[in-house]
Write a protein that holds these residues in place. Sequence first.
Motif, PDB file in Angstrom:
ATOM      1  N   VAL A  23      -7.676  13.653  14.167  1.00  0.00           N
ATOM      2  CA  VAL A  23      -6.341  13.020  14.677  1.00  0.00           C
ATOM      3  C   VAL A  23      -6.329  11.471  14.422  1.00  0.00           C
ATOM      4  CG1 VAL A  23      -4.834  13.163  16.883  1.00  0.00           C
ATOM      5  CG2 VAL A  23      -6.205  15.054  16.414  1.00  0.00           C
ATOM      6  N   CYS A  24      -7.354  10.616  14.926  1.00  0.00           N
ATOM      7  CA  CYS A  24      -7.243   9.482  15.121  1.00  0.00           C
ATOM      8  C   CYS A  24      -6.959   8.834  13.759  1.00  0.00           C
ATOM      9  CB  CYS A  24      -8.787   8.850  15.590  1.00  0.00           C
ATOM     10  SG  CYS A  24      -8.949   9.243  17.111  1.00  0.00           S
ATOM     11  N   PHE A  25      -7.636   9.328  12.520  1.00  0.00           N
ATOM     12  CA  PHE A  25      -7.157   8.927  11.407  1.00  0.00           C
ATOM     13  C   PHE A  25      -5.950   9.501  10.651  1.00  0.00           C
ATOM     14  CE2 PHE A  25     -11.044  11.465  10.360  1.00  0.00           C
ATOM     15  CZ  PHE A  25     -10.824  12.404   9.655  1.00  0.00           C
ATOM     16  N   ALA A  26      -5.295  10.346  11.140  1.00  0.00           N
ATOM     17  CA  ALA A  26      -3.998  11.122  10.634  1.00  0.00           C
ATOM     18  C   ALA A  26      -3.156   9.859  10.504  1.00  0.00           C
ATOM     19  CB  ALA A  26      -3.462  12.083  11.649  1.00  0.00           C
ATOM     20  N   GLN A  29       2.139  11.327  11.394  1.00  0.00           N
ATOM     21  CA  GLN A  29       3.100  12.322  12.319  1.00  0.00           C
ATOM     22  C   GLN A  29       1.958  13.334  12.441  1.00  0.00           C
ATOM     23  OE1 GLN A  29       5.986  14.060   9.774  1.00  0.00           O
ATOM     24  NE2 GLN A  29       4.465  15.234   8.435  1.00  0.00           N
ATOM     25  N   VAL A  30       2.323  13.876  13.934  1.00  0.00           N
ATOM     26  CA  VAL A  30       1.441  14.894  14.481  1.00  0.00           C
ATOM     27  C   VAL A  30       1.730  16.254  13.765  1.00  0.00           C
ATOM     28  CG1 VAL A  30       1.259  16.156  16.487  1.00  0.00           C
ATOM     29  CG2 VAL A  30       1.802  13.805  16.738  1.00  0.00           C
ATOM     30  N   GLN A 119       4.454  13.731  21.865  1.00  0.00           N
ATOM     31  CA  GLN A 119       4.759  13.247  20.589  1.00  0.00           C
ATOM     32  C   GLN A 119       5.414  14.401  19.576  1.00  0.00           C
ATOM     33  OE1 GLN A 119       2.040  10.414  18.441  1.00  0.00           O
ATOM     34  NE2 GLN A 119       0.992  10.007  20.759  1.00  0.00           N
ATOM     35  N   TRP A 120       4.666  15.519  19.685  1.00  0.00           N
ATOM     36  CA  TRP A 120       5.217  16.563  18.779  1.00  0.00           C
ATOM     37  C   TRP A 120       6.390  16.989  19.161  1.00  0.00           C
ATOM     38  CZ3 TRP A 120       4.983  21.900  20.387  1.00  0.00           C
ATOM     39  CH2 TRP A 120       5.501  22.627  19.413  1.00  0.00           C
ATOM     40  N   ILE A 121       6.956  17.334  20.341  1.00  0.00           N
ATOM     41  CA  ILE A 121       8.133  17.717  20.713  1.00  0.00           C
ATOM     42  C   ILE A 121       9.123  16.639  20.474  1.00  0.00           C
ATOM     43  CG2 ILE A 121       9.615  18.380  22.632  1.00  0.00           C
ATOM     44  CD1 ILE A 121       7.263  19.388  24.035  1.00  0.00           C
TER      45      ILE A 121
END
Length: 797
Positions: A23-26, A29-30, A119-121
């Motif tokens: 997740v940290c290096f995405a 966007q989520v 964040q996703w919502i």
Amino acid sequence: MYRLTSRHTLIGLLVCLALPIQVCFAQNQVSFNRDIRPILSRNCFHCHGPDSTHREADLRLDLETGLKSTTDDAAVIHPGKPDQSQLFERISSKDTNLVMPPADSGKSLKPAEIELIKQWIAAGAPWSKHWAYQQPQSSSIPDVKNQSWPVNWIDRFILSRLEQQNLQPAAEADQVTLIRRLSFDLTGLPPTPQAVDQFVKDQSPDAYEKLVDRLLASPHYGERMAIYWLDLVRFADTVGYHGDQDHHISPYRDYVIRAFNENLPFDQFTREQLAGDLLPNPSLQQKIATGYNRVLQTSHEGGVQRKEYLAIYAADRIRNFSGVWMGATMGCCQCHDHKYDPYTTKDFYSLVSFFADIDEDQHLRRGADRIPTIREPEIFLYTDQEKQQISEIEANMKTTQQALKTTKQKEEQKTLKQKLEQLKKDRAAIDKRALKTMITVSIKPREIRILPRGNWLDETGPVVQPAIPEFLGTLKTEKDRLTRLDLANWLSAEDGYGLMLARVMANRFWYLFFGRGIAPVLDDFGGQGGPPHYPELLDQLALKFYKDHWDVKQTIKFIVMSRAYRQSSLETPEQRKLDPFNQRLNRQARFRLPAEMIRDNALTVSGLLVTEIGGPSVKPYQPAGYYRHLNFPKRKYVADTDDRQWRRGLYVHWQRQFLHPMLKAFDAPSREECTAQRPRSNTPIAAMTLLNDPTFVEASRKYAEDVLLNGGDSDAQKIGYAFTKATSRAPENRETEVLLNLLNSNRREYRSQPKAAVELTKSGLAKTNQELNAKELAAWTEVTRALLNLNEVVTRN
């Protein structure tokens, strides 16, 4: 998303430290599949997931309709508006009566996870079907800045991500490291010093590819791959339950070795194991392949409850089948619908029905004292010599029987009858010593019902017919009933499960050569597994495997030819801190060799290894009394006293309840269940095993003999010879100094204790060279014991 830069805030840093590293290096966007679904699966699906029986509040969060189908006033998710979404309100609530998951569930969301859902919502709550239940999709090959680094498109997927994060791949490993890595990965054996020298001196552009091709062509390649496959299918030489008696199955192991060596297409490999007996005019090898269906744990205790064990065997089959071929945990559906994945109890028993034509009664109707020489259905695998002997005996019997009919003499008849009896004994003796193996023979399928709550005493459940899981579609047949062959064909069909099976296996191949799968959980692609770190790369590998007609060797070659595979495994402190599990793949992996390879390595270095391929299982040295608790019947372990003692670890007798201590010390599984990924522990017991197991002591002694005879004139030369043989490289000055000190220390000890020196040189069955001084041999044996215990020697680098 938060990025590890000099500008990130304290909150951002805390979020990144709390989250899985992918997740940290995405980037921007989520992702629902990568970031949100795992949170919901871990914390919510138990009560609000696929299991309708135990679902709370009629709320299902694993489907988009469950998340978004309610009215605005009571919306579980209000896309773009977290503060108006009940999901966010409940997970962020400070009220213990409102917060979800409830306090008594033992589950809770971390602040970073709550922030991710928010964040996703806010981003519109984009939803997507679970990645493992979508067909692999082809994607464009990424562009990269460093055009000189990639060898194939594997490298482009990895380098593209690294460049986006301003990271660099590791340098290429040196040639000695590469040949050792490849040799262990592709054959399970170390390279010979001659092979190392040849590779290092070969400056041709295709030197590396020639090495790969040579190792893939080695007969030991099949042995190496078989080690992994036998873990998956829980191969063992014993039945597992109750008395854990031996059963006849070793030819199935040899079939697996042969299949990999001959590069049998994986779809055919699948078909032959699940349903070889249903193929038109099956060959002997295809019959042997069906031993897969017979290698489950069984009981031969006379008092077993038939219906209970039929249920136990059925569950065992589906747990293994779904784990091996589907990357699924369908064993969870034996008693209720799956709590995390869309498999139902009906799906479970429908799959059981495919295997209802296997004669389970052969495991149920005999007690331990009534097991005959051959346990039907089994076949004899006679050698050419045995076939000739049988032919001669049967011809002699026929002649003798004819003579009995014509002679009139209570003396000549008596002689002929005695001769006939002896011939029968001779014939029986051949069957007694001949190699046998269990196979599958289809019988009339028994009725299969859904067992409510898995209760084998409850026969009120509906009858089910063979069928694939409903959410994966339907499988039709023009016959009265679907068969195991239909199931096997569906597994590899493009319009069936084929592309998803290809993804399951591509992930496992990656694991073999990088130490971790692209998707981290190799036997669970469902809700409790982990999403792939490079999903597009995994899909592309799956498509390649399928389009290459299930060519295992070609897929493996493509992986090991990549620049990513050839990277050094040396890591910087920063890499270890930011990416401890190497999910970015900007270095190779270092890990301890599997148990069998540690044994094989020591035997190879010592010169003791017997490289014969296949054959019955062998019994190496084992502690006295280790089998003392085995009953029904009681057994005493008798180690082999010939060159079988030095066969590869792959062939060691696999006693499920009492696995050989050396194998157990190095995390080999008992093979009661499918093992897709062995644990890697680091224990004092393992170190003591390396030092004191008779196999390793004997190997050290023979290794020392070789050093004394061929290592050169001086101690330093001998140290260099011994070190190079164990590690494939010359020792550094400090290493030579340490080993010389060890040598001289042991010389002093054995000069004062000559009897101890003689005892050490007697270890094992291998003959000792009597021309060598016992005290000197003992001292050098301590040096070679130390070498075989080096981390570098037992580690795949």
